[in-house]
Design an enzyme around this catalytic site. Structure first.
Site, PDB file in Angstrom:
ATOM      1  N   SER A 255       0.865  -1.207  -0.059  1.00  0.00           N
ATOM      2  CA  SER A 255      -0.071  -0.046  -0.125  1.00  0.00           C
ATOM      3  C   SER A 255       0.933   1.243   0.104  1.00  0.00           C
ATOM      4  CB  SER A 255      -0.965   0.017   1.390  1.00  0.00           C
ATOM      5  OG  SER A 255      -2.063   0.877   1.098  1.00  0.00           O
TER       6      SER A 255
ATOM      7  N   ASP B  26      -9.905  -3.723  -5.176  1.00  0.00           N
ATOM      8  CA  ASP B  26      -9.097  -2.937  -4.560  1.00  0.00           C
ATOM      9  C   ASP B  26      -9.095  -1.668  -5.181  1.00  0.00           C
ATOM     10  OD1 ASP B  26      -7.134  -1.458  -3.353  1.00  0.00           O
ATOM     11  OD2 ASP B  26      -5.566  -2.847  -3.826  1.00  0.00           O
TER      12      ASP B  26
ATOM     13  N   HIS C 231      -7.964  -4.875  -0.515  1.00  0.00           N
ATOM     14  CA  HIS C 231      -6.770  -3.905  -0.015  1.00  0.00           C
ATOM     15  C   HIS C 231      -6.590  -4.225   1.428  1.00  0.00           C
ATOM     16  CE1 HIS C 231      -4.291  -0.670  -0.555  1.00  0.00           C
ATOM     17  NE2 HIS C 231      -4.528  -0.532   0.607  1.00  0.00           N
TER      18      HIS C 231
END
Length: 352
Positions: free
Chosen positions: A138, A292, A322
């Site tokens: 991320s 995501d 995610h």
């Protein structure tokens, strides 16, 4: 700005969010030496396998996720232990400074400084200079990509062997790409939150979130310039079958652009780096999740790397969302696809 955060309740939200995510202290690990150190004044946690090794080991710099706002060494303790044990590598987990207290480029600079320190002291940790990898998920994937680009042309450090980008966020030009439309309300990262985190990292506040989400923050000439890299046209058709609608242009607002123009800097949005940088990048591993908002950032970067002759291993979790990797063995529960994702990273590492 602090007052704005207080008024909107954001400060308390962030403090609470950090508390919830802080992770539990784990006991000793029978297979690893673990120590907390400082690399160039940046706090790090080093994981070294106890078993004797035939030669120098792989070294992995790990940058945690959490929107540049959340996350700590403790939050990713289980993930880093797993990577170190399963791939028999030395792992350095980096505690970079967090937003909104520390704005861009603080997190990037901390990750770069820690990486450079490690590259200068590999012998001390029994690490092979030809097998150092940057890795992150991320926001950490964003930081790994930025550090990798910065070091790509440098001859004064050992060349990175690879970069591992786990559902990375790589651009803030277009929050209406197909994956943003399809997964706008899918946990753990909503579309609004993605823009919110990017703005907190950039400016320490999220004042122009609405305009940024609509796309009013980028001048038409720049939008055109970057269209060759940031465009739904570069995303394979099979990813557009779930509800995607083409959106008309929005009105450009110059005063908003003035506050966010650093979104065009590759150290903040690595997808915008020039080809001359991208073609020097090391072998890459990119993990994307179907559900995501950041899926398309990964797909677009995969295409850019491949177009520039960089070898890419791509792993797509059809049933992933995610943040799934950070939930590995979290409070005793785990998602099978998160474990598959983590094991795909371990298998890639073992191939290096």
């Amino acid at each position: 700005q602090g007052r704005i955060l207080e008024k909107t309740g954001l400060c308390s939200q962030i403090t609470f969010g950090r508390y919830v995510r802080q992770g539990r202290k784990l006991g000793l690990d029978p297979k690893l030496f673990i120590q907390d150190l400082q690399f160039n004044e940046v706090p790090v946690r080093v994981y070294q396998p106890k078993a004797t090794s035939d030669g120098p080991r792989r070294g992995i710099l790990f940058f945690h996720g959490g929107g540049w706002v959340f996350g700590s060494l403790d939050t990713y303790e289980k993930v880093c232990r797993y990577l170190s044990r399963e791939s028999d590598s030395v792992v350095v987990s980096v505690q970079y400074r967090l937003a909104p207290e520390h704005k861009y480029p603080a997190a990037y600079e901390d990750c770069l400084n820690a990486t450079q320190h490690f590259l200068q002291h590999l012998e001390h940790y029994g690490v092979d200079p030809a097998r150092v990898i940057v890795c992150g998920d991320s926001a950490g994937g964003n930081l790994a990509a930025a550090v990798s680009q910065t070091l790509a042309g440098r001859s004064d450090f050992p060349r990175l062997r690879a970069q591992i980008l786990i559902y990375p966020g790589l651009q803030a030009l277009d929050f209406n790409l197909p994956s943003y439309q399809q997964n706008r309300g899918v946990p753990l990262l909503f579309r609004e939150r993605a823009a919110f985190f990017a703005l907190l990292y950039l400016n320490g506040d999220a004042l122009h979130m609405r305009e940024v989400l609509e796309g009013s923050h980028i001048p038409p000439d720049l939008r055109l310039k970057y269209r060759k890299w940031v465009s739904p046209d570069n995303i394979p058709e099979e990813f557009k079958v779930r509800g995607v609608k083409p959106l008309g242009p929005t009105d450009f607002i110059a005063e908003v652009y003035e506050t966010v123009k650093r979104f065009c800097e590759p150290n903040l949005c690595p997808l915008l780096a020039e080809d001359s940088v991208v073609h020097q990048l090391p072998e890459s591993f990119i993990l994307t999740c179907e559900y995501d908002v950041l899926r398309d950032d990964g797909l677009l970067y995969k295409k850019r790397l491949e177009d520039n002759g960089v070898r890419v291993t791509w792993y797509h979790l059809e049933d992933g969302f995610h943040g799934i990797i950070s939930l590995y063995d979290y409070c005793g529960f785990s998602f099978p696809s998160g474990k598959r994702g983590l094991d795909s990273v371990v298998n890639f590492l073992k191939s290096l």
